[in-house]
Each structure stands twice: as structure tokens, then as C-alpha cells.
Design a protein around this motif. Structure first.
Motif, PDB file in Angstrom:
ATOM      1  N   ASN A  97     -50.877   1.810 -15.853  1.00 59.20           N
ATOM      2  CA  ASN A  97     -51.235   3.059 -14.555  1.00 59.20           C
ATOM      3  C   ASN A  97     -50.192   3.354 -13.847  1.00 59.20           C
ATOM      4  OD1 ASN A  97     -53.251   4.193 -13.341  1.00 59.20           O
ATOM      5  ND2 ASN A  97     -53.206   2.888 -11.625  1.00 59.20           N
ATOM      6  N   LYS A 108     -47.890   5.475 -15.883  1.00 55.42           N
ATOM      7  CA  LYS A 108     -48.444   6.846 -16.213  1.00 55.42           C
ATOM      8  C   LYS A 108     -48.373   7.792 -14.873  1.00 55.42           C
ATOM      9  CE  LYS A 108     -53.032   8.715 -17.236  1.00 55.42           C
ATOM     10  NZ  LYS A 108     -54.491   8.615 -17.535  1.00 55.42           N
ATOM     11  N   LYS A 109     -48.596   7.179 -13.564  1.00 53.83           N
ATOM     12  CA  LYS A 109     -48.474   8.012 -12.388  1.00 53.83           C
ATOM     13  C   LYS A 109     -46.857   8.466 -12.218  1.00 53.83           C
ATOM     14  CE  LYS A 109     -52.646   6.235 -10.286  1.00 53.83           C
ATOM     15  NZ  LYS A 109     -53.058   5.601  -8.970  1.00 53.83           N
ATOM     16  N   GLU A 155     -56.562  14.630  -3.143  1.00 53.86           N
ATOM     17  CA  GLU A 155     -56.652  15.144  -4.506  1.00 53.86           C
ATOM     18  C   GLU A 155     -55.550  15.342  -5.320  1.00 53.86           C
ATOM     19  OE1 GLU A 155     -56.464  19.986  -3.596  1.00 53.86           O
ATOM     20  OE2 GLU A 155     -58.350  19.002  -3.234  1.00 53.86           O
ATOM     21  N   ASP A 156     -55.516  15.517  -6.526  1.00 55.46           N
ATOM     22  CA  ASP A 156     -54.402  15.815  -7.353  1.00 55.46           C
ATOM     23  C   ASP A 156     -53.718  17.064  -6.815  1.00 55.46           C
ATOM     24  OD1 ASP A 156     -55.154  13.743  -8.793  1.00 55.46           O
ATOM     25  OD2 ASP A 156     -55.853  14.961 -10.590  1.00 55.46           O
ATOM     26  N   TYR A 202     -44.611  18.192 -11.762  1.00 57.32           N
ATOM     27  CA  TYR A 202     -45.163  17.014 -11.469  1.00 57.32           C
ATOM     28  C   TYR A 202     -46.238  17.192 -10.652  1.00 57.32           C
ATOM     29  CZ  TYR A 202     -45.778  12.205 -10.036  1.00 57.32           C
ATOM     30  OH  TYR A 202     -46.425  10.819  -9.606  1.00 57.32           O
ATOM     31  N   THR A 203     -47.375  16.510 -10.722  1.00 60.32           N
ATOM     32  CA  THR A 203     -48.348  16.456  -9.757  1.00 60.32           C
ATOM     33  C   THR A 203     -48.698  15.227  -9.528  1.00 60.32           C
ATOM     34  OG1 THR A 203     -49.683  18.312 -11.225  1.00 60.32           O
ATOM     35  CG2 THR A 203     -51.150  16.920 -10.041  1.00 60.32           C
ATOM     36  N   PRO A 252     -50.769  12.191  -8.071  1.00 58.31           N
ATOM     37  CA  PRO A 252     -52.111  11.867  -8.329  1.00 58.31           C
ATOM     38  C   PRO A 252     -52.964  11.509  -7.099  1.00 58.31           C
ATOM     39  CG  PRO A 252     -50.562  10.398  -9.472  1.00 58.31           C
ATOM     40  CD  PRO A 252     -49.776  11.383  -8.589  1.00 58.31           C
ATOM     41  N   LYS A 253     -54.249  11.745  -7.051  1.00 61.51           N
ATOM     42  CA  LYS A 253     -54.917  11.596  -5.872  1.00 61.51           C
ATOM     43  C   LYS A 253     -55.123  10.115  -5.559  1.00 61.51           C
ATOM     44  CE  LYS A 253     -59.996  11.695  -4.789  1.00 61.51           C
ATOM     45  NZ  LYS A 253     -61.521  11.930  -5.179  1.00 61.51           N
ATOM     46  N   THR A 279     -52.501   8.844  -3.869  1.00 61.67           N
ATOM     47  CA  THR A 279     -51.100   8.622  -3.744  1.00 61.67           C
ATOM     48  C   THR A 279     -50.767   8.411  -2.196  1.00 61.67           C
ATOM     49  OG1 THR A 279     -50.530   9.206  -5.908  1.00 61.67           O
ATOM     50  CG2 THR A 279     -48.834   9.106  -4.236  1.00 61.67           C
TER      51      THR A 279
END
Length: 503
Positions: free
Chosen positions: A25, A28-29, A378-379, A386-387, A389-390, A392
Motif C-alpha cells: 500500500n 502504491k501511494k 480527497e485525491d 502524480y496524484t 491519495p486521500k 495523506t
């Protein structure tokens, strides 16, 4: 026992699976963003952050600077974090163009400390309404009232410093002395006559619990510093709520305001009377004594340690830049003398333009609150590739921005803020010490006045010399930044007459 032994392989397998999922996880982020490839299960790099915050954030800065991203990633107590070095990207976070994009938290685990309903966490119209009510607390008239109180407390403490056994012969650290002076100043300016002597002592003890807990792991169990800090905040807010109620009663009698909560209550009473006259029913929101007590604590948190940091760096930087110190003394001496027996007036304070430039440069060069943590609601697409993630925790670096854009940014140079250079306007976007966007510091004029007054009086009253040692100017987090040696100086009086200690 045998059953436990037989279950051990299954328990180990489940635990290994959970840890593997956690690691996947995180990766992935993180994606291709610079950051550690492996992190400790559950706690991540929290131990290194608590043990040596300076080294931790320096490493994040190096990672962010060495890549094309302008930011880096890490993992702390089960939370994915992003450290942002780029000023442009930091502004994206501060701007918060969508209501739920980012939420200011002030501290990675601040909601547990401060509570949910708090100025720091308010957004949208509710936040705008509250800031509108706060604005009358920082009018020129109010600031003039505060300036007298600030000077009175400063002078009492400076006089005490001059009478220390070490004074004139031996170096002593200023950090705790400045902290105590600033805490009394904040108490006096914010709630003035409503804190008794005993209440002030309890207040100082509780605020110390809070300060210690800020830098500890968020273990909310009896006996741990974080729990002590959380309980201390509750007691502090209750104390401030009582002060607000007493102020309300005093302002209803028509007396003139003598401190910040008086100006606040005076305006609230006017609004309540207008609502009553218009038959609007309930009182306006955010006007209860309990709510105002909470917001007063927000002010205290925002001003107390930041001011201590700036005062210490001002002394350290003036000592290492004697040409700047000489210009400050020349300007202040032409406007005000401690031997006049009078306080600095609001008009005289405005005349001290170079001294204010020094104060602004101190804040730029050593921004007290180096990071302003937010949580992604939110994202959020930070860049094309790059986004965030919610969930963070995002750390825009105020400190890093201060060294971008400005001419010879690594040099301490107050002239950059003088009229002939106007770098405060040209590079305004890089000056983020007071934040930006909707949550920009509403009391920044008060904070600058505080630093200018201290510089003017300290340099006029004292000759001082820093006791230098290896690493003394390195940054320490306590929780705002200060010189690692707590700014040890030798001081001696340079004037024959101490200013008056009553207005």
C-alpha cells in the motif's frame, strides 16, 4: 500451551500478510516519488522523526531537491506523508481551491490535541464568518493597546535578565527566558486582568505539558506525554473560557477594552444586541465563552512558540551581523531612548522601518514554523504525473520557500525589505512564514510588532555577545526552530536609566 504452539504458524502467516499489504500500500501511494523503499511496519519512520527532527526533514529536503518532483514521500504511524519543497506546489495546497481538497491540521495529530471544533480546522463560510469576527481584535487601536502591554511585560523580564547573577560576566541561554516572557505577554495581551496569579502559575504548568507532548509519539494512554498534553489543553481552554465570560460581563458595563478578549467581546456584544433588536432569535455562532476560550488557545499556540523562535534568532543574527546591529541602534536611538522613561508609541513604532525590515528578514531567514501540515480530504492531482491519495498528510515547507526566489537568499540581508528593493513584493509568493490562502495568519501585524519592539528595546538596553560553540547555530525543533545552544549570550546594561515599568 500446545494449542498456542500449533497456532503460531497461522498467526505468523497472518501477521506477515498484513505487513506485506502495508508495504505494498505504501509503495502504491509512493509510486516513483523519492522516499524510502522500505518502511518499518506500523510506525514507519516515526522514531527517527522524534529522535532527530532536523536530520529527518533535512533528508526529506535533499530527496525533494535532488529530483524533478519538488517533493518526497515517507511513512509515519500508519500515515503516508508528502513533503513539499517547491513553492508553487506549496501554494496549491495553501490555496485549497476545492473545499475538501486539503484541511489544515497544524500538527500531524492535532485533532486529538486541539479537538475537532477549532479555528485551525474550520473551512468555507464558517471559517470566513469567524475570521470576520476576529478582525476587530487587530485594528490599529487594538494593536496600540497591545503594544503598551507587550512593552510592560518585556521590560519587566529584561530588567530581571539584567539582575541575574551571571549578567555581565557569564553567558546564559535565552530560550527558556524568552519562552516565559512570551507566555506572560500572551496571557496579558489576550486575557489581561482575568487571570489571577495562581491561575497564571497553573496555566504555565499546563502549557509546559502541552509543549512537551507536541514532540512525542501520539500515545493517548495514562502516563504518556501526549495524554498529559491533551488533558492540559482541555484545562487551558476551560480557564480561557472563564476569562471570556468575565470579559463579557465587564464589556456589558461599558468599560473600555484593556486586552484582546475585551475587543472581541465588545464586538460580539454589539452583534448580539443587533440580532436581538432585529428579532433574529439565537445569538450569532462562535460567540459562546467556551468557543472563544478554544479560539484564544489557538492564538496562544500560534503566537507563543513562534515568537520565542523569532526572538532567539534575532539575537543570534544581530550578534553575527554587527553592521546590521549598528544600523538598528542608530535608527532606534534617533526615535526613542530608554532613558526617556517612556514607552515606544505607535507612531514611533511605525517610524522604525529598518528595524521592521530586520524583523521581517529574521522571519524569512528562520521561519519559526518550518512546516504547515495539511491532510488531503480527497485525491488531489498535484502535478501532471502524480496524484496525492486521500488521507495523506502533506507538509508544505515554509522554510524551503523562504530560500527560493529572493536575491542571494542564503544571505541575511534586511535591506531586501526596504523600499528601494521591495523584495517583499517582488517575491511575495515565497514569503510563506505567515501562511497563505484562507488560513493566512490573522495576527501577523501583532507578531511583527512584537519582534520589532523586542529588537528595539533589547539592543538599546543591552550590550550582548554570543558564546559561540560548535554547532550552536544549527537548528533544533522545540517544537518551532531555535539555535541548538538555546542562544547563549553574555549581556550587560548599556543605559543609565531603565524605562518606566508602568504606563
Amino acid at each position: 500451551m500446545e494449542s498456542l504452539v500449533s497456532l503460531a504458524p497461522y498467526i505468523f502467516t497472518i501477521l506477515a500478510f498484513v505487513l506485506l499489504c502495508e508495504q505494498i500500500n505504501y509503495l502504491k501511494k509512493k509510486r516513483s516519488v523519492p522516499g524510502p523503499s522500505l518502511v518499518l511496519p506500523f510506525i514507519g519512520n516515526a522514531i527517527s522523526l522524534v529522535r532527530d527532527p532536523t536530520a529527518f526533514w533535512d533528508l526529506e529536503s535533499v530527496r525533494a531537491k535532488s529530483s524533478s518532483f519538488g517533493f518526497s514521500a515517507n511513512y509515519i504511524i500508519g500515515r503516508f506523508i508528502i513533503f513539499i519543497r517547491s513553492t508553487d506546489l506549496s501554494h496549491k495546497v495553501f490555496a485549497n481551491v476545492r473545499p475538501d481538497a486539503f484541511h489544515l491540521v497544524g500538527h500531524p495529530f492535532g485533532k486529538k490535541l486541539f479537538g475537532e471544533h477549532n479555528l485551525i480546522y474550520m473551512m468555507g463560510q464558517e471559517h470566513k464568518d469567524l475570521r470576520r469576527r476576529i478582525a476587530p481584535n487587530f485594528t490599529p487601536k487594538a494593536l496600540s493597546t497591545y503594544a503598551e502591554l507587550q512593552q510592560q511585560i518585556m521590560l519587566q523580564h529584561l530588567k530581571t535578565w539584567s539582575e541575574l547573577p551571571e549578567s555581565g560576566t557569564k553567558a546564559f541561554p535565552l530560550r527558556l527566558l524568552c519562552r516565559d516572557m512570551n507566555l506572560e505577554t500572551s496571557q496579558t495581551v489576550f486575557v489581561g486582568p482575568y487571570l489571577s496569579g495562581d491561575a497564571r502559575k497553573r496555566f504555565e504548568i499546563d502549557y509546559n505539558y502541552f509543549n512537551v507532548g507536541l514532540m512525542k509519539l501520539p500515545i493517548d494512554l495514562p502516563g504518556f506525554a501526549f495524554r498529559n498534553a491533551r488533558l492540559a489543553v482541555s484545562r487551558l481552554v476551560e480557564t480561557l473560557a472563564v476569562c471570556a465570560e468575565e470579559s463579557r460581563n465587564k464589556m456589558k458595563s461599558g468599560e473600555d477594552p484593556s486586552c484582546l478578549v475585551d475587543f472581541w467581546m465588545q464586538d460580539n456584544i454589539r452583534e448580539e444586541e443587533s440580532s436581538s433588536a432585529a428579532h433574529l432569535g439565537e445569538n450569532p455562532s462562535h460567540t459562546s465563552s467556551r468557543e472563544i476560550g478554544g479560539h484564544l488557545f489557538d492564538f496562544l499556540f500560534a503566537s507563543q512558540d513562534a515568537s520565542t523562535s523569532s526572538l532567539l534568532w534575532a539575537v543570534a543574527l544581530l550578534d553575527s551581523h554587527p553592521e546590521v546591529l549598528e544600523k538598528v541602534r542608530e535608527e532606534v536611538g534617533g526615535i526613542w531612548s530608554p532613558e526617556s522613561g517612556k514607552l515606544i508609541t505607535a507612531d514611533q513604532l511605525r517610524e522604525m522601518q529598518y528595524t521592521e525590515a530586520v524583523a521581517r528578514e529574521v522571519i524569512r531567514y528562520r521561519a519559526p514554523a518550518t512546516l504547515v501540515p495539511h491532510i488531503a480530504g480527497e485525491d488531489f492531482q498535484l502535478t501532471e504525473s502524480y496524484t496525492i491519495p486521500k488521507g495523506t498528510i502533506v507538509f508544505p515547507s515554509v522554510y524551503e520557500s523562504s530560500f527560493q526566489g529572493f536575491v542571494e537568499a542564503e544571505r541575511f540581508d534586511p535591506d531586501r525589505f526596504m523600499e528601494h528593493r521591495q523584495e517583499d513584493r517582488v517575491y511575495k509568493k515565497n514569503y510563506l512564514a505567515f501562511g497563505a490562502g484562507a488560513h493566512q495568519c490573522v495576527g501577523q501585524r501583532y507578531a511583527i510588532n512584537h519582534l520589532v519592539l523586542f529588537i528595539a528595546m533589547f539592543t538599546s538596553l543591552f550590550d550582548f555577545k554570543r558564546e559561540r560553540s560548535d554547532g550552536c547555530d544549527e537548528i533544533a525543533y522545540v517544537p518551532t526552530i531555535c539555535p541548538r545552544d538555546d542562544c547563549k549570550v553574555v549581556v550587560s546594561l548599556r543605559c543609565r536609566r531603565f524605562p518606566c515599568l508602568s504606563s
